[in-house]
Write a protein that holds these residues in place. Structure first.
Motif, mmCIF file in Angstrom:
data_model
loop_
_atom_site.group_PDB
_atom_site.id
_atom_site.type_symbol
_atom_site.label_atom_id
_atom_site.label_comp_id
_atom_site.label_asym_id
_atom_site.label_seq_id
_atom_site.Cartn_x
_atom_site.Cartn_y
_atom_site.Cartn_z
ATOM 1 N N MET A 1 0.843 -1.184 0.000
ATOM 2 C CA MET A 1 0.000 0.000 0.000
ATOM 3 C C MET A 1 0.882 1.239 0.000
ATOM 4 O O MET A 1 2.026 1.216 0.396
ATOM 5 N N SER A 2 0.304 2.319 -0.388
ATOM 6 C CA SER A 2 1.055 3.561 -0.469
ATOM 7 C C SER A 2 1.130 4.251 0.889
ATOM 8 O O SER A 2 0.376 3.955 1.807
ATOM 9 N N ALA A 3 2.079 5.152 0.980
ATOM 10 C CA ALA A 3 2.239 5.923 2.209
ATOM 11 C C ALA A 3 1.004 6.793 2.446
ATOM 12 O O ALA A 3 0.592 6.978 3.591
ATOM 13 N N LEU A 4 0.432 7.300 1.375
ATOM 14 C CA LEU A 4 -0.762 8.138 1.508
ATOM 15 C C LEU A 4 -1.920 7.349 2.124
ATOM 16 O O LEU A 4 -2.640 7.860 2.977
ATOM 17 N N HIS A 5 -2.068 6.109 1.729
ATOM 18 C CA HIS A 5 -3.137 5.275 2.284
ATOM 19 C C HIS A 5 -2.913 5.035 3.778
ATOM 20 O O HIS A 5 -3.863 5.057 4.567
ATOM 21 N N THR A 6 -1.659 4.836 4.153
ATOM 22 C CA THR A 6 -1.336 4.631 5.567
ATOM 23 C C THR A 6 -1.626 5.885 6.368
ATOM 24 O O THR A 6 -2.199 5.823 7.454
ATOM 25 N N ILE A 7 -1.267 7.039 5.824
ATOM 26 C CA ILE A 7 -1.527 8.313 6.508
ATOM 27 C C ILE A 7 -3.032 8.523 6.668
ATOM 28 O O ILE A 7 -3.497 8.919 7.735
ATOM 29 N N LYS A 8 -3.796 8.244 5.623
ATOM 30 C CA LYS A 8 -5.246 8.399 5.714
ATOM 31 C C LYS A 8 -5.841 7.481 6.759
ATOM 32 O O LYS A 8 -6.716 7.884 7.534
ATOM 33 N N ALA A 9 -5.357 6.250 6.840
ATOM 34 C CA ALA A 9 -5.868 5.300 7.826
ATOM 35 C C ALA A 9 -5.567 5.773 9.245
ATOM 36 O O ALA A 9 -6.418 5.680 10.134
ATOM 37 N N ARG A 18 -14.589 5.569 11.698
ATOM 38 C CA ARG A 18 -14.174 4.700 10.608
ATOM 39 C C ARG A 18 -15.161 3.555 10.507
ATOM 40 O O ARG A 18 -15.555 2.962 11.503
ATOM 41 N N LYS A 19 -15.575 3.249 9.299
ATOM 42 C CA LYS A 19 -16.457 2.105 9.098
ATOM 43 C C LYS A 19 -15.683 0.821 9.395
ATOM 44 O O LYS A 19 -14.483 0.739 9.174
ATOM 45 N N ARG A 20 -16.396 -0.151 9.879
ATOM 46 C CA ARG A 20 -15.751 -1.418 10.214
ATOM 47 C C ARG A 20 -15.132 -2.071 8.981
ATOM 48 O O ARG A 20 -14.049 -2.654 9.050
ATOM 49 N N SER A 21 -15.790 -1.953 7.849
ATOM 50 C CA SER A 21 -15.257 -2.567 6.626
ATOM 51 C C SER A 21 -13.940 -1.903 6.221
ATOM 52 O O SER A 21 -13.002 -2.581 5.798
ATOM 53 N N GLY A 22 -13.865 -0.593 6.357
ATOM 54 C CA GLY A 22 -12.620 0.114 6.054
ATOM 55 C C GLY A 22 -11.511 -0.261 6.999
ATOM 56 O O GLY A 22 -10.355 -0.429 6.608
ATOM 57 N N TYR A 23 -11.868 -0.422 8.264
ATOM 58 C CA TYR A 23 -10.887 -0.839 9.267
ATOM 59 C C TYR A 23 -10.342 -2.225 8.945
ATOM 60 O O TYR A 23 -9.138 -2.467 9.021
ATOM 61 N N GLU A 24 -11.220 -3.141 8.591
ATOM 62 C CA GLU A 24 -10.790 -4.505 8.277
ATOM 63 C C GLU A 24 -9.914 -4.547 7.037
ATOM 64 O O GLU A 24 -8.951 -5.314 6.973
ATOM 65 N N GLN A 25 -10.219 -3.733 6.045
ATOM 66 C CA GLN A 25 -9.385 -3.659 4.848
ATOM 67 C C GLN A 25 -7.990 -3.132 5.198
ATOM 68 O O GLN A 25 -6.985 -3.658 4.721
ATOM 69 N N ASP A 26 -7.939 -2.097 6.006
ATOM 70 C CA ASP A 26 -6.655 -1.544 6.412
ATOM 71 C C ASP A 26 -5.856 -2.548 7.229
ATOM 72 O O ASP A 26 -4.644 -2.678 7.061
ATOM 73 N N LEU A 27 -6.536 -3.272 8.093
ATOM 74 C CA LEU A 27 -5.875 -4.262 8.929
ATOM 75 C C LEU A 27 -5.237 -5.356 8.076
ATOM 76 O O LEU A 27 -4.145 -5.825 8.378
#
Length: 60
Positions: A1-9, A18-27
């Protein structure tokens, strides 16, 4: 994943909305080491920003 995605998370985590689905995707996709590094960096920047703001208010 990109650094930008990590910063957004991490920013979403700071806000606590944060939606649970977004959290699970990030995890599943993000590295814990990257998350910790970004979180520590953002916390340090936040604290420095608060110190600068307080110094600016006190001087005026």
């Amino acid at each position: 994943m990109s650094a930008l995605h990590t910063i957004k998370a991490v920013l979403w985590a700071f806000l606590g909305i944060r939606k649970r689905s977004g959290y699970e995707q990030d995890l599943a996709k993000l590295s814990p080491f990257h998350i910790i590094a970004v979180a520590l960096t953002l916390v340090i920047l936040f604290v420095i920003g608060l110190i600068v703001l307080v110094n600016w208010v006190v001087k005026n």
